[in-house]
Design an enzyme around this catalytic site. Sequence first.
Site, PDB file in Angstrom:
ATOM      1  N   SER A 125       3.569  -3.188  13.835  1.00  0.00           N
ATOM      2  CA  SER A 125       1.598  -3.624  14.119  1.00  0.00           C
ATOM      3  C   SER A 125       1.045  -2.314  14.480  1.00  0.00           C
ATOM      4  CB  SER A 125       1.773  -4.485  15.575  1.00  0.00           C
ATOM      5  OG  SER A 125       2.236  -5.930  15.313  1.00  0.00           O
ATOM      6  N   LYS A 128      -1.895  -2.608  12.974  1.00  0.00           N
ATOM      7  CA  LYS A 128      -3.585  -3.849  13.939  1.00  0.00           C
ATOM      8  C   LYS A 128      -4.588  -2.276  14.221  1.00  0.00           C
ATOM      9  CE  LYS A 128      -1.659  -7.410  16.325  1.00  0.00           C
ATOM     10  NZ  LYS A 128       0.062  -7.246  15.237  1.00  0.00           N
ATOM     11  N   SER A 182      -0.798  -7.087  21.184  1.00  0.00           N
ATOM     12  CA  SER A 182      -0.465  -7.289  19.573  1.00  0.00           C
ATOM     13  C   SER A 182      -0.850  -8.944  19.274  1.00  0.00           C
ATOM     14  CB  SER A 182       1.226  -7.221  19.363  1.00  0.00           C
ATOM     15  OG  SER A 182       1.230  -6.191  17.974  1.00  0.00           O
TER      16      SER A 182
END
Length: 351
Positions: A125, A128, A182
């Site tokens: 993640s 992101k 997240s």
Amino acid sequence: MHALKSLRLLCVGGAVALSVALLQPSPAEAASKSSKPAKSATASKKPAKSAVVRGKSLRPTKVVAKRKATVVDVQPARLSFGQLYGLHKAEDPLELKSSVALVLDQDTNEVLFSKNPQAVLPIASITKLMTALVVAEAQLPLDETLTITQDDVDTEKHSGSRLAVGTQLTRGEMLHLALMSSENRAAHALGRHYPGGLSAFVSAMNLKAHQLGMNDTRYVEPTGLSSSNQSSAHDLAELVKEASKHDLIRQLSTSPEHQVEVGSRLLQFRNSNGLVRSGSWDIGLQKTGYISEAGRCLVMQAQFAGRKLIMVLLDSAGKYSRIGDAERIRKWVSTEVPHLATAVNAVKTGP
């Protein structure tokens, strides 16, 4: 004697599975046992005794025999790419649990600490952060309402989400949840609502990486659930530098918690980075990540020891080990680095 029935070691798609069967009697033992005469059912059966307590008859408790297990499949946790590559064997003076680490002075670009900095690994993640950068630089309206659809449901890792199909939130709220807690469906929805759709968004992510000189980096989707999203510590340090230029990304990524209204419910979300919630760190930007192929990951921009530092930790083994590694690095920078710098300057200047 017993014989081991089966032992299998399989490697499929980077994962190692160990299948072990319990010890079973050998054929000779089985034959020996079967040749013994069986006891008579009537001869072995004894009358049950009963006890009397205050005039009440109590029968013995019935004992139920446990079934014997015959086969057990042992499947250990899936190895990360770093473990498969042997990166955890690299020793470092801080004894970090992360197989990849980089500490960089943001203002001077001085590397204070590095461990396997050029290794290219899945980044989970941390992806992101690039998702947020592309959204922010596209200057799309943050108050536009986006809808979670079936397309946003994770079919890669089959992870859950508190954002049910049909949930409507603004782009700003989706961005907040993607960076802070997240949220995978929020990140995917951000990419899907980009002009040109998801494919155009992923192209924009890779183009931005190229512009930043992130030559070891590749993105295939906006959440980080795919292990094909990969990068190196040096590349991610460049990403942190660029993302930290945006007030919105700094603010949303370091928010301790946030509430969103979903229909008639009010959902509470928390930051996935415990250091943000602890209040003992001066963090300007951060992002966590985890999938089994990537291990535990963390990137941060934080200020301590009078410096603004970028910290990259990848493929950390253990749920809380990346936090422990960050604490060890801060202590080391605060106590040892000033002395090392003084010693180096003394050598350079001479008597």
